[in-house]
Design an enzyme around this catalytic site. Structure first.
Site, PDB file in Angstrom:
ATOM      1  N   LYS A  53       0.766  -1.504  -0.324  1.00 27.45           N
ATOM      2  CA  LYS A  53      -0.104  -0.398  -0.620  1.00 27.45           C
ATOM      3  C   LYS A  53       0.916   1.416   0.071  1.00 27.45           C
ATOM      4  CE  LYS A  53      -3.818  -2.475   2.385  1.00 27.45           C
ATOM      5  NZ  LYS A  53      -4.212  -2.842   3.112  1.00 27.45           N
ATOM      6  N   GLN A  97      -4.901  -1.555   9.130  1.00 26.13           N
ATOM      7  CA  GLN A  97      -4.226  -2.482   8.805  1.00 26.13           C
ATOM      8  C   GLN A  97      -5.224  -3.825  10.130  1.00 26.13           C
ATOM      9  OE1 GLN A  97      -4.091  -3.438   5.894  1.00 26.13           O
ATOM     10  NE2 GLN A  97      -4.174  -5.442   6.124  1.00 26.13           N
ATOM     11  N   ASP A 120     -10.926   3.379   4.466  1.00 23.76           N
ATOM     12  CA  ASP A 120     -11.332   1.725   4.391  1.00 23.76           C
ATOM     13  C   ASP A 120     -12.951   1.768   3.796  1.00 23.76           C
ATOM     14  OD1 ASP A 120      -9.479  -0.126   4.055  1.00 23.76           O
ATOM     15  OD2 ASP A 120      -9.262   0.123   6.373  1.00 23.76           O
TER      16      ASP A 120
HETATM   17  N1  GUN Z   1      -6.647  -6.499   6.251  1.00 20.46           N
HETATM   18  C1  GUN Z   1      -7.467  -7.427   5.065  1.00 20.46           C
HETATM   19  N2  GUN Z   1      -7.921  -6.595   4.262  1.00 20.46           N
HETATM   20  C2  GUN Z   1      -8.173  -4.916   5.199  1.00 20.46           C
HETATM   21  C3  GUN Z   1      -8.359  -3.724   4.419  1.00 20.46           C
HETATM   22  O1  GUN Z   1      -9.121  -3.614   2.752  1.00 20.46           O
HETATM   23  N3  GUN Z   1      -8.806  -3.080   5.030  1.00 20.46           N
HETATM   24  C4  GUN Z   1      -7.811  -3.067   5.960  1.00 20.46           C
HETATM   25  N4  GUN Z   1      -7.615  -1.968   7.314  1.00 20.46           N
HETATM   26  N5  GUN Z   1      -7.290  -4.415   6.769  1.00 20.46           N
HETATM   27  C5  GUN Z   1      -7.851  -5.261   5.950  1.00 20.46           C
END
Ligand code: GUN
Length: 287
Positions: A53, A97, A120
């Site tokens: 990311k 995350q 998100d």
């Molecule tokens: N863990 C797995 N997918 C995601 C996501 O799209 N966002 C976040 N914050 N954590 C994740």
């Protein structure tokens, strides 16, 4: 018949090129879109996701800040970090995350993120806005899937869409976006009886369970569009989806591969959401 492959990598590159242009336009106004990613603990998969990311941000010209916290960080300490990021003018998007360590209440942490920085789209306020047809941030994976369906010219009005997996991150928001596009939506969960009877009705089938091979070719309607959200690591190190690819590709009309399907789109849409957040703030400044 062999299904057409839906190339998420190529489409994500197109989306990221568009993002770079929007970033340049913001930079001309003196604004660099900024994303903060908070990682608690040392889950190996999360570490890879977070690194990817941040790298995608840097490549598209966004500012990224990764905050790594020890696994024994207290919930209070994490909430302090979130509050600091809420107040930070250089940050337009905040992502914590998931999964968080077991001693933390993930809902409490997500609700602490300022809703207008919740890239998100997991905050209850953003979930509610999506559900009532006025989305602010669309969760990245379902948003990316909608982009893929659009790029593939999949007709959604009146189509039968079946989703397997009812998570807050993928299944539920996916249902809302498909519903808004005019599809008739069936949302299956782990208790669904005779899953195949549901999936075989689908013109568009989205599978997001984390269970490798839960959907096999005989569970797919001939010609259906199959979107595989799963990313599962096999004992031999290979990555596979939730759909048994070899049997599915002989029946489906189009299918996303794993890797190279939904995964790259999720990251691209995170950049889109961050740029949208920065554009919204820029517009607010000019009112
Ligand atoms: N863990 C797995 N997918 C995601 C996501 O799209 N966002 C976040 N914050 N954590 C994740």
């Amino acid at each position: 018949m062999t299904a057409r492959l839906i190339d998420g990598k190529a489409l994500s590159d197109t989306v990221k090129t568009e993002v770079s242009k929007r970033v340049l336009a913001l930079k001309k106004q003196g604004i660099t879109p900024g994303l903060a990613v908070v990682l608690v603990g040392d889950d190996p998969a999360s570490q890879v996701y977070v690194r990817n990311k941040a790298a995608a941000c840097d490549k598209a010209g966004l500012h990224s800040r990764v905050i790594r916290l020890a696994a024994d960080t207290t919930e209070g300490e994490l909430l302090d970090v979130v509050q600091e990021l809420n107040a930070d003018r250089s940050i337009h998007g905040i992502l914590v995350q998931l999964p968080l360590p077991a001693h933390m209440n993930a809902s409490l942490v997500i609700e602490a993120i300022a809703a207008d920085k919740d890239v998100d789209g997991f905050h209850v306020s953003n979930a509610g806005l999506l559900m009532t047809g006025q989305p602010l941030f669309r969760p990245c994976t379902p948003y990316g899937i909608m982009k893929m369906l659009e790029a593939e010219n999949v007709a959604l009005r009146g189509a039968e869409a079946v989703i397997v997996g009812a998570s807050n991150i993928v299944g539920k928001p996916m249902a809302m976006l498909l519903l808004a596009a005019g599809a008739t939506v069936t949302l299956c969960n782990s208790k669904t009886r005779d899953l195949g009877a549901q999936t075989r009705r689908a013109d568009v089938l989205v599978v997001a369970t984390g269970k490798p091979g839960i959907v096999t070719g005989d569970m797919i309607k001939p010609g259906a569009v199959v979107i595989d959200v799963g990313i599962n690591r096999c004992a031999d190190g290979r990555l596979v989806g939730d759909v048994e690819f070899d049997s599915a590709k002989t029946v489906a009309g189009a299918i996303t591969p794993v890797p190279g399907g939904v995964g790259p789109m999720t990251i691209a849409m995170l950049l889109v959401n961050t740029v949208e957040a920065a554009e919204r703030r820029a517009a607010a400044i000019h009112i």
